[in-house]
Write a protein that holds these residues in place. Structure first.
Motif, mmCIF file in Angstrom:
data_model
loop_
_atom_site.group_PDB
_atom_site.id
_atom_site.type_symbol
_atom_site.label_atom_id
_atom_site.label_comp_id
_atom_site.label_asym_id
_atom_site.label_seq_id
_atom_site.Cartn_x
_atom_site.Cartn_y
_atom_site.Cartn_z
ATOM 1 N N UNK A 9 10.602 -5.711 0.811
ATOM 2 C CA UNK A 9 9.732 -4.725 1.431
ATOM 3 C C UNK A 9 8.578 -5.203 1.817
ATOM 4 N N UNK A 10 7.876 -4.854 2.987
ATOM 5 C CA UNK A 10 6.807 -5.660 3.469
ATOM 6 C C UNK A 10 5.841 -4.561 4.247
ATOM 7 N N UNK A 11 4.694 -4.358 3.646
ATOM 8 C CA UNK A 11 3.588 -3.483 4.417
ATOM 9 C C UNK A 11 4.014 -2.135 4.567
ATOM 10 N N UNK A 12 4.772 -1.512 3.338
ATOM 11 C CA UNK A 12 5.184 -0.264 3.362
ATOM 12 C C UNK A 12 4.076 0.904 2.908
ATOM 13 N N UNK A 13 4.086 1.908 3.879
ATOM 14 C CA UNK A 13 3.123 2.784 3.356
ATOM 15 C C UNK A 13 3.834 4.183 3.460
ATOM 16 N N UNK A 21 1.050 8.273 -0.790
ATOM 17 C CA UNK A 21 1.817 7.961 -1.998
ATOM 18 C C UNK A 21 2.022 6.470 -2.270
ATOM 19 N N UNK A 22 2.285 5.872 -1.136
ATOM 20 C CA UNK A 22 2.398 4.294 -1.190
ATOM 21 C C UNK A 22 1.687 3.700 -0.205
ATOM 22 N N UNK A 23 0.829 2.678 -0.555
ATOM 23 C CA UNK A 23 -0.055 2.060 0.391
ATOM 24 C C UNK A 23 0.211 0.517 0.444
ATOM 25 N N UNK A 24 0.692 0.265 1.778
ATOM 26 C CA UNK A 24 0.834 -1.493 2.082
ATOM 27 C C UNK A 24 1.562 -2.157 0.846
ATOM 28 N N UNK A 25 2.716 -1.721 0.707
ATOM 29 C CA UNK A 25 3.430 -2.132 -0.695
ATOM 30 C C UNK A 25 4.459 -3.440 0.052
ATOM 31 N N UNK A 26 4.302 -4.390 -0.782
ATOM 32 C CA UNK A 26 5.172 -5.625 -0.267
ATOM 33 C C UNK A 26 5.677 -6.182 -1.751
ATOM 34 N N UNK A 212 0.754 3.873 -6.179
ATOM 35 C CA UNK A 212 0.321 3.917 -4.669
ATOM 36 C C UNK A 212 0.595 2.269 -4.194
ATOM 37 N N UNK A 213 0.093 1.137 -5.103
ATOM 38 C CA UNK A 213 0.321 -0.219 -4.822
ATOM 39 C C UNK A 213 1.887 -0.389 -5.782
ATOM 40 N N UNK A 214 2.147 -1.941 -5.435
ATOM 41 C CA UNK A 214 3.395 -2.175 -6.475
ATOM 42 C C UNK A 214 2.837 -3.472 -6.780
ATOM 43 N N UNK A 215 2.662 -3.572 -8.357
ATOM 44 C CA UNK A 215 2.352 -4.939 -8.779
ATOM 45 C C UNK A 215 3.594 -5.507 -9.511
#
Length: 252
Positions: A9-13, A21-26, A212-215
């Motif tokens: 997953x790269x740069x998913x919003x 709901x999700x912002x710039x997830x990688x 929103x982000x993924x850690x």
């Protein structure tokens, strides 16, 4: 052997009606990981699963499953949604529920011999073959969840996604179900959404907090960063059978 990426997953919003709901997830998930997705309600966990399944389209960014877009890799994914709806007045058997999992790969109008064999193999895998002729509504909550997992396994997927599979189970049934998933993890990559912190130290191999982000953390433990991102209040964690309290920066 070098681990092979299964999910990239790269740069998913993604947003609903303009609300992010999700912002710039990688993040990346490798083969044979058992990843727990944790985080607060409304943080985007279920939305993330639906994006991985191709049920939703991202506003921006890229998703690759087995190096393909989700729409091309759906046949390699098994999915167990939250709160599976079964009409209690409809006398459907356990084997019939599992056979539903064969529909997407079924080319004809009739159930074929190989479909029934695949369904029975899936029931054996979740230790429910002896219940194949029972009505689904006659089973306990833990038994039903095993049947729904068998339905997802009926096409022998390489990746299994589960959304809150233990939400309505007692503590003993939760442990049994995660022990089953750990066994399945020997041959399949697993992502599970869960609020049950006990899984972190006992069963899973990696943890990702979604808010929103993924850690993402490639160990079965919660980091301070996850807690700061996902939980504004103290959270009880069961680690090796011992209750722990994890605090943010404020006092208890």
């Amino acid at each position: 052997m070098q681990p092979h990426p299964i999910i990239q997953v790269s740069g998913l919003s993604f947003s609903y009606n303009g609300n992010a709901v999700l912002k710039n997830v990688s993040f990346t998930v490798h083969d044979h990981e058992f990843l727990a997705l944790i985080g607060p309600n409304g943080g985007g966990k279920t939305t993330l699963l639906k994006l991985l399944l191709g049920l939703l389209k991202p506003d921006s960014g890229d998703i690759r499953i087995f190096n393909e877009p989700p729409s091309r890799s759906a046949h390699r994914i098994g999915y167990v949604p939250q709160d599976v709806a079964i009409n209690k007045s409809f006398p459907i058997s356990v084997i019939d529920v599992v056979l539903m999992g064969r529909l997407r790969s079924h080319q004809g109008a009739r159930i074929l011999k190989q479909d029934r064999k695949a369904a029975q193999k899936a029931l054996e895998q979740v230790e429910m073959i002896d219940y194949q002729d029972r009505r689904i509504d006659d089973l306990s909550g833990g038994q039903k969840e095993r049947v729904f997992i068998a339905r997802a396994l009926a096409t022998d997927p390489d990746l299994l996604l589960l959304d809150e599979p233990i939400a309505n189970l007692d503590n003993a049934s939760r442990g049994d179900l995660y022990a089953l998933l750990k066994e399945i993890n020997k041959t399949k990559t697993i992502l599970v959404v869960s609020h049950d912190m006990m899984v972190l130290s006992t069963y899973v191999t990696a943890v990702a907090c979604v808010n929103k982000d993924v850690h993402y953390h490639d160990k079965a433990e919660i980091t301070e960063g996850m807690m700061e991102m996902g939980y504004p209040c103290p959270v009880e964690l069961i680690a090796h059978g011992i209750p722990h309290r994890i605090l943010k920066t404020h006092e208890d």
